[in-house]
Design a protein around this motif. Structure first.
Motif, mmCIF file in Angstrom:
data_model
loop_
_atom_site.group_PDB
_atom_site.id
_atom_site.type_symbol
_atom_site.label_atom_id
_atom_site.label_comp_id
_atom_site.label_asym_id
_atom_site.label_seq_id
_atom_site.Cartn_x
_atom_site.Cartn_y
_atom_site.Cartn_z
ATOM 1 N N PRO C 219 -0.249 8.188 -0.727
ATOM 2 C CA PRO C 219 0.600 7.119 -0.907
ATOM 3 C C PRO C 219 0.891 6.584 -2.084
ATOM 4 N N VAL C 220 1.552 7.414 -2.919
ATOM 5 C CA VAL C 220 1.956 7.084 -4.531
ATOM 6 C C VAL C 220 2.262 5.613 -4.731
ATOM 7 N N ALA C 222 1.979 2.807 -3.139
ATOM 8 C CA ALA C 222 0.971 1.761 -2.710
ATOM 9 C C ALA C 222 -0.081 1.742 -3.672
ATOM 10 N N THR C 223 -0.604 3.183 -4.166
ATOM 11 C CA THR C 223 -1.501 3.253 -4.972
ATOM 12 C C THR C 223 -1.285 2.766 -6.288
ATOM 13 N N ARG C 224 -0.051 2.892 -6.998
ATOM 14 C CA ARG C 224 0.543 2.339 -8.128
ATOM 15 C C ARG C 224 0.284 0.859 -8.016
ATOM 16 N N LEU C 226 -1.174 -1.092 -6.123
ATOM 17 C CA LEU C 226 -2.773 -1.894 -5.923
ATOM 18 C C LEU C 226 -3.466 -1.631 -7.369
#
Lengths: 504, 326, 327
Positions: C219-220, C222-224, C226
Motif C-alpha cells: 500500500p504505497v 498509506a506508507t507514504r 505514514l
C-alpha cells in the motif's frame, strides 16, 4: 565485396568494468557495402563493443581503424564526426520535441548563429521519405507509434550521412511487419555503399540480410563466418556453446486441466473492447499480437493496474471486480512486468526482502518482518524453488543478472500460492539459457494447478510454450489457435488480414 | 496501425495554451478585485505599471530558473545568491557613483562563478541537483551572514535609477525584464544551445548519444540562471537602496521561482516548456500580491496563502501524472 | 544486466568498509577533539549534558529518516518545531495546569501537518520537496499569525521540565536528564519501527522502487502518508524538548530540517530512498552537533554552521554517487 582496406576495423579490443572482462581481444572489420551481423547471448559483449565504437566507452586495449587510420574517441560527438552513426537499442528520441528537431539533434543547421528551420524541415522530409515513414516533420514524437518512432530513429542516423551505420537490435521493439520494412532499408543502405554492423538475436533476420556473421560469447570472439556457411542451429550452438534440444518444455496434459480460475465477459476500457476469456488451472495460455494490439493492456487490466471499466469478471466462481493490483493479488493473481527494472525489483534490497515483498504487503504492519510465513527459512525455500543463482540471499538484487532477477520476482508470487500468474514478456532481455529455465518453471507451475497467462511478442516462444494461443488485434481478441499453430497463422490473425496476404 | 502504444505509456496530456489562459485569468482577477474593493487607482495606467513592476524581481530570477528546470536540473541556491549579490553590490558601491561599474561587474562575475560551481557539482560529480544547490545555497548564506548582519553600504542615487528610473511611462526594470525574456526565448527556440538544452532535459543519455556535450549544456544553464539571480540581487539593492543578507530568503525566491516556472507549464522533469509560460506565472503571482494588498490581507496570512497556492499550483499539473512522486 | 554485472558478491573487504558507519567514526573523532579542548566532556555528566542538548536534533533526524527512506524529504520540520514552541506558549499561557492538554493539542496539530504533507504528496502528486517547502511557508506564517508576530506568553515550568529537568544523584551515571530518557525511548521506538517491523520493510521498498512496490501489492500511498506523520510527530516531540531550554522565539526551529537531513546523510542514508539506518541517523546527528559545538569552542561565528552543513551535504552525496559508480 571489395578487397580494399575495410572501412572499419577493430583490432584486439578489450574492456573491463570493475574487474569484470566485458570484452577480451575482439577483432572485426566491415567493408563498404557489407552487412556484418553480430550475435551472441545477452551479456556476450555486443552492446559494449558498439559503445566502444560509438565513443561511449573508451577501450582498455586495442585500437579502432577507420579506412586504415587509427582513431580514439573520447565522446560520442567524436565518433559521429568521424562518420559513425549508431541506432542504439533503447529509443533515444525526445518525445516532447518535433520529428525534425529529433532528426537533426546535434547536427542542427544554422544561419548567422540562428537555427535554419527551413533547411531542417526540408531535410527531415527527405529523410523520412527515404525510410518510408509517412510522418510530418513538425509532429511531436510522442504522438507517433513505436514503429514510426523507430523509423524516425533511423532517419536520424541517416541525417549524419555516415559511412558506418550500427544497428543494435533495431527490431526488438517491432512486430514482424515493421521489422520486414526495416530489413528492406538495410538492403538499400548496403547497395548505396554503407558499411552496416547489425546486432540481432533473430535467426531469420540474420539469414536474410547478413553477408558475414560474427558470434561473441562471454566477451570473446567465437567465430566469424560468411552467412551462407552457417545454419541457425550452428549459430545457436556457437552462441550458447551447446545444443538446446529441450529448449521448450513438454506440453501439458489436456486431461489434467482443472476448473476455470478466471473468466471475463465483455471486458473493456479505453484500449480494450469485448474481451471474453476463460482461464483454467493447469494451462499456459499465450497472448500474441502486434505492438499496439492491446495485449499488454489486457495483462494490466486483469491485474487491475489499468483496470477494466466495463464487463464482468468471475474469479474462482465468485463475481468480483479488480480495481487495483492490491485487489488482484488478494484475489490470487500474480503479475510479472515486462519492465523488470522499473516495475519488478527493489534494486537495493536483498533477495530475501524482494522475494518477501508481497507477503509483507499483506501482513500486519507492526509484526516482525520475519514472523510466520515471512521467516528467513521460508524466503530461502522460495528462492531455492525458483533456482536463483546468487552468491548469497542477503545480496542486493541489483547485483544479479536479469534472468536471476526475474526468478526472484516469480518467487515473490509463489509465496502467496496464486491461482493465476500473468507473465508480460517474461524473457525479454534474458539470455538463452535462463529463458529455457523460465519456460520450465512456467510449465511446472501450470502442472501444479496454476493458470498461466503468457503475453509475449516473441512468436517462437508463444508457439513453443503455450497450450493454446489467443491473438489480439486492435484491442480485441482476434482469434484462438490450438497448440501446434504456425507462425503464419498467428500473424494472419494479428494483422487482421485473414488468409489473403502473408506477412512480409 | 493504431497509434496507441501497447504498454503503460503516460497518457498524452491535453495541450493547453497555458500562458494566455493564465495571463487572462490573472488580469480578470485583478480587475474584478479592484472593482469590487472600489480601488479604482489600480485600474489607471499607473496602476498597471505598478503591477508590472511587481513582476521584475521574481521575473528575472524565474527566467533563469526556467533554464535549469528545462535542462532537467533545478536551482535552490538562487535566493541566497540574490542576497549575496545585493549585499556585495551595495558594499562595493558604498554610495560612490564611480563604483557602480566595478560593483556590477564583480556581482556578475561572482554569480557566474556560483553557477559554474553548481553546474560542475551536478554534471561532473553527479550530485542530485536539489542537494547540490541546497548545499551551495547554505554555503553562500553562511558566509554572507557570518560577514554581514545588517544593511551593508548603500547604492548611489544614480544606481537607484535601475529600479526607479523610467523611459517614458515604462520603468527601466520592466523593460529589462521583457528584453531578457525575449532574448532567452530567442536563445531557446532559435539557437543550437537552446535545442540542446531541451534535448538534455528531455533525455540526457539520448542527447549524449546524439553527440551533444550534455555536461556543458547543464553547466551553461546553471551559469545563466545564476547570472539572472545576480541581476535580481542588483535590482533589489537598487530598489531597497542597500543590500541586506536576508533579502533573498525573505522573498522566498527559490521556491517561488520554481513555482512560477511550473505554473507556466514547464515540465519539472525538464525538456518541455518556455519563457512565456513562466512570465504568465510571474504575472499571476504579481496579481495575487496586488489582490492581497487591495483586500488588505495581513502579511502573515498572506504567507500562509502563498504557501498553499504554490502547492496547489504545482498540484494542478502533477495530479494528472501517472506513477509516483517522492 | 550485461556481462558487467558481477555474478559474485562484493569482496569481504569491500563489504566491511561499507559496513562501518561513517557517522560513528566521524563522531568519535569530533567528540574526542572537543574533550581535549574541554576535559569536562570526558566525564559522564558532560556527555549526558551534551546528549541533552543534542536530543532535539537526534529526534528530528530519526523522524526525517523515515521520509528519506521512503524516497522523499520533509522540509517543514523546522517550521513545525517553531509552531510547537510558539503554540505551546500561547496555549499554555504559563499555567502549569494547561501543560498536558496543550501537549495533546500540539500532537494533534503535528498529526494534521503530517497528514496534509502525506496526502499532498500521494494524492496530488506534488514532489515532497515542494510540498513541504510550501508547508514550511504556511506554518511559519501560521506561527507568526498565531503569536501576532512577536512571541507572547511563556511555557509553564512543568512543560519546560521535559527539556531541561536533570535528575540528580542517580546511581551509576550521577545525573540523568529527563530529555535523555525521552530520547532513548524515542530512538528505541524509531529503531524498532524501521528495522524490526513489516512496516519498516515496506517503507524501504517504497523508497527503493515505488512502482515495483505497488505492483507487489504494497500500500504505497498509506506508507507514504505514514512516514510524513511520523516525521511531523517527531518534530513536535523535538519542539517540546527544545522549548525547555531554547526559550520562545520565532527563529527557534529555523534550519533544523536541513540539519536533520544532513545528519541522516552523514549516517549513510541514501537520499531518494531505499537505504537507511537509525543507528546511522543518531550517529550522524551526534557528529553534526559535535561539529557545531567544536566550531563554537573555536570561536567561529554561528552562521558558518550553514556553510559547514552545505559542504557536508554536497560531500556526502558526491561520495555516495562516486561509490555507486565504482561498485
Amino acid at each position: 565485396m571489395s578487397a580494399a582496406t575495410p572501412v572499419l576495423s577493430m583490432r584486439g579490443i578489450g574492456k573491463s568494468f570493475t574487474g569484470v572482462r566485458a570484452l577480451d581481444d575482439v577483432s572485426l572489420d566491415c567493408h563498404a557495402g557489407e552487412v556484418h551481423a553480430i550475435c551472441g547471448e545477452n551479456g556476450a559483449g555486443k552492446s559494449t563493443l558498439m559503445k566502444v565504437l560509438g565513443g561511449v566507452y573508451r577501450p582498455d586495449e586495442g585500437e579502432i581503424l577507420l579506412g586504415g587510420q587509427p582513431v580514439a574517441f573520447r565522446h560520442p560527438v567524436e565518433a559521429r564526426r568521424a562518420g559513425i552513426s549508431i541506432i542504439h537499442q533503447e529509443l533515444s528520441l525526445l518525445p516532447e520535441r518535433s520529428v525534425a528537431d529529433n532528426i537533426f539533434l546535434g547536427l542542427e543547421p544554422t544561419r548567422s548563429g540562428l537555427l535554419d528551420r527551413a533547411v531542417m524541415q526540408n531535410g527531415a522530409r527527405r529523410l523520412l521519405e527515404r525510410v518510408g515513414a509517412r510522418v510530418h516533420p513538425g509532429a511531436l514524437v510522442k504522438s507517433l507509434s513505436i514503429a514510426e518512432q523507430q523509423l524516425v530513429e533511423i532517419a536520424k542516423a541517416l541525417a549524419l550521412d555516415a559511412s558506418i551505420i550500427v544497428m543494435d537490435e533495431p527490431t526488438a521493439a517491432l512486430d514482424d511487419r515493421d521489422a520486414g520494412r526495416l530489413l528492406e532499408l538495410v538492403g538499400t543502405l548496403r547497395r548505396e555503399g554503407a558499411a552496416v554492423l547489425y546486432i540481432s538475436h533473430r535467426m531469420a533476420e540474420l539469414k536474410a540480410i547478413a553477408d558475414r556473421i560474427t558470434v561473441l560469447k562471454d566477451g570473446k570472439l567465437v567465430a566469424t563466418h560468411t552467412a551462407a556457411a552457417l545454419t541457425p542451429a550452428m549459430i545457436v550452438r556457437l552462441m550458447v556453446g551447446r545444443d538446446l534440444a529441450d529448449f521448450f518444455p513438454t506440453p501439458g496434459d489436456p486431461a489434467k486441466l482443472g476448473p476455470i480460475v478466471l473468466s471475463v465477459q465483455d471486458g473493456g476500457n479505453a484500449v480494450l473492447a469485448d474481451i471474453a476469456l476463460d482461464l483454467r488451472a493447469g494451462e499456459i495460455v499465450g497472448i500474441a499480437g502486434l505492438e499496439g494490439s492491446g495485449k499488454g493492456a489486457l495483462g494490466r487490466a486483469l491485474f487491475g493496474d489499468e483496470p477494466f471499466t466495463r464487463g464482468r469478471m468471475m474469479i474462482d466462481g465468485h463475481e468480483g471486480l479488480i480495481s487495483s493490483p492490491r485487489t488482484a493479488i488478494a484475489a490470487g493473481i500474480g503479475f510479472l512486468s515486462d519492465d523488470r527494472k522499473r516495475e519488478g525489483i527493489a534494486p537495493q534490497q536483498s533477495l530475501r526482502d524482494n522475494v518477501l515483498m508481497t507477503l509483507r504487503a499483506f501482513a500486519q504492519r507492526l509484526l516482525p518482518p520475519g514472523s510466520g510465513a515471512m521467516a528467513r527459512t521460508a524466503a530461502d525455500r522460495q528462492l531455492t524453488e525458483v533456482d536463483v543463482r546468487a552468491a548469497g540471499f542477503a545480496q542486493e538484487i541489483r547485483e544479479l543478472s536479469g534472468g536471476n532477477q526475474q526468478k526472484v520476482v516469480i518467487g515473490r508470487w509463489l509465496a502467496r500460492d496464486p491461482k493465476l500468474l500473468i507473465f508480460l514478456e517474461p524473457t525479454r532481455g534474458i539470455d538463452v539459457a535462463a529463458k529455457a529455465a523460465i519456460y520450465q518453471l512456467m510449465r511446472s507451475l501450470a502442472d501444479r494447478g496454476r493458470a498461466i497467462l503468457m503475453i509475449s511478442s516473441d512468436l517462437p516462444e508463444i508457439i513453443g510454450v503455450s497450450d493454446r494461443v489467443i491473438v489480439m488485434h486492435e484491442g480485441r481478441l482476434a482469434g484462438e489457435l490450438k497448440r501446434g499453430a504456425s507462425e503464419e497463422q498467428v500473424m494472419h490473425l494479428a494483422l487482421g488480414t485473414g488468409a489473403t496476404e502473408a506477412a512480409a | 496501425m493504431s497509434a496507441s502504444a501497447d504498454i503503460a505509456v503516460a497518457r498524452p496530456a491535453r495541450e493547453i495554451p497555458v500562458a494566455p489562459l493564465l495571463f487572462a485569468g490573472s488580469l480578470a482577477l485583478y480587475i474584478v478585485t479592484a472593482l469590487a474593493t472600489g480601488q479604482h487607482a489600480y485600474l489607471t495606467g499607473e496602476g498597471f505599471v505598478g503591477l508590472t513592476q511587481r513582476m521584475v524581481a521574481l521575473g528575472i530570477v524565474a527566467l533563469g530558473q526556467t533554464l535549469t528546470i528545462l535542462v532537467g536540473s533545478i536551482d535552490l541556491s538562487v535566493a541566497n545568491l540574490i542576497s549575496v549579490a545585493a549585499v556585495l553590490a551595495s558594499f562595493i558601491m558604498k554610495g560612490e557613483p564611480a563604483m557602480i561599474a566595478p560593483a556590477v561587474l564583480a556581482v556578475l562575475a561572482l554569480s557566474a562563478a556560483v553557477g559554474l560551481v553548481n553546474g560542475l557539482i551536478i554534471a561532473r560529480l553527479d550530485v542530485n541537483p536539489l542537494i547540490a544547490t541546497l548545499g551551495v545555497g547554505l554555503i553562500l548564506q553562511g558566509l554572507l551572514s557570518a560577514s554581514f548582519s545588517n544593511f551593508a553600504g548603500s547604492v548611489p542615487s544614480a544606481f537607484q535609477a535601475f529600479a526607479y528610473g523610467r523611459i517614458g511611462p515604462l520603468p527601466w526594470s520592466v523593460l529589462l525584464l521583457f528584453v531578457l525574456a525575449f532574448a532567452i526565448w530567442l536563445m531557446l527556440t532559435r539557437t543550437r544551445f537552446g535545442a540542446h538544452l531541451y534535448a538534455t532535459g528531455g533525455n540526457r543519455d539520448g542527447a549524449r548519444l546524439a553527440g551533444i556535450r550534455t555536461e556543458r549544456v547543464i553547466i551553461g544553464a546553471h551559469v545563466l540562471c545564476s547570472l539572472m539571480a545576480g541581476l535580481t540581487g542588483l535590482y533589489l539593492a537598487s530598489r531597497l537602496r542597500a543590500g541586506a543578507p536576508w533579502v533573498g530568503r525573505d522573498g522566498v525566491y527559490d521556491l517561488e521561482s520554481i513555482a512560477v516556472v511550473v505554473i507556466g507549464g514547464t515540465l519539472l522533469a525538464g525538456g518541455r516548456g518556455g519563457v512565456w509560460g513562466t512570465l504568465a506565472g510571474v504575472f499571476l503571482f504579481a496579481t495575487l500580491d496586488a489582490v492581497f494588498n487591495m483586500t488588505g490581507i495581513d502579511a502573515f496570512p498572506k504567507q500562509v496563502l502563498r504557501g498553499a497556492i504554490v502547492i496547489l499550483a504545482v498540484a494542478v499539473y502533477a495530479v494528472r501524472s501517472r506513477g509516483h512522486v517522492a | 544486466m550485461s556481462a558487467t554485472a558481477a555474478h559474485t558478491a562484493p569482496s569481504a573487504a569491500l563489504r566491511f568498509v561499507r559496513g562501518i558507519n561513517v557517522g560513528v567514526a566521524i563522531f568519535l573523532v569530533l567528540y574526542g577533539t572537543i574533550a581535549v579542548l574541554q576535559p569536562s566532556y570526558f566525564e559522564v555528566e558532560g556527555f549526558l549534558n551534551f546528549l541533552r542538548r543534542a536530543a532535539p536534533l537526534i529526534i528530528l533526524a530519526c523522524g526525517q529518516l523515515f521520509v528519506i527512506a521512503g524516497g522523499g524529504f520533509d522540509l517543514s520540520m523546522g517550521s513545525l518545531v517553531t509552531l510547537t514552541v510558539l503554540g505551546g506558549s500561547m496555549l499554555a499561557g504559563g499555567n502549569p495546569e494547561n501543560t498536558w492538554w496543550t501537549i495533546g493539542v500540539l500532537y494533534l496539530i503535528g498529526l494534521g501537518v503530517g497528514l496534509v504533507n502525506g496526502l499532498v504528496v500521494t494524492l496530488l502528486k506534488v514532489p515532497s520537496i515542494i510540498a513541504t517547502l510550501g508547508m514550511l511557508l504556511s506554518l511559519n506564517g501560521a506561527a507568526l499569525m498565531w503569536s501576532g508576530g512577536a512571541p507572547r506568553g511563556y511555557l509553564p515550568e512543568n512543560f519546560r521540565a521535559l527539556g531541561r529537568l536533570v535528575y540528580r544523584e542517580v546511581p551509576v551515571t550521577g545525573i540523568m536528564p529527563l530529555s535523555v530518557i525521552i530520547l532513548i525511548g524515542f530512538v528505541a521506538l524509531a529503531a524498532w519501527l524501521l528495522h524490526a517491523t513489516v512496516f519498516g520493510r515496506q517503507v524501504l521498498a517504497v523508497g527503493d522502487n515505488p512502482r515495483a512496490a505497488e505492483l507487489a501489492g504494497v500500500p504505497v500511498g498509506a506508507t507514504r502518508v505514514l512516514v510524513f506523520v511520523i516525521s511531523a510527530l517527531s518534530a513536535v516531540t523535538a519542539g517540546i524538548l527544545l522549548g525547555g531550554f531554547a526559550g520562545v522565539s520565532t527563529a527557534v526551529g529555523q534550519g533544523l530540517e536541513l540539519q536533520a537531513i544532513a545528519a541522516c546523510v552523514i549516517g549513510g542514508a541514501q537520499l531518494l530512498g531505499g537505504r537507511a539506518s537509525v543507528t546511522g541517523a543518531v550517529a550522524g546527528s551526534l557528529s553534526l552537533f559535535a561539529l557545531f559545538t567544536l566550531l563554537n569552542l573555536m570561536g567561529l561565528p554561528q552562521p558558518l554552521r550553514e556553510t559547514v552543513q552545505g559542504l557536508i551535504l554536497i560531500a556526502a552525496v558526491a561520495s555516495s554517487a562516486w561509490r555507486m559508480r565504482r561498485a
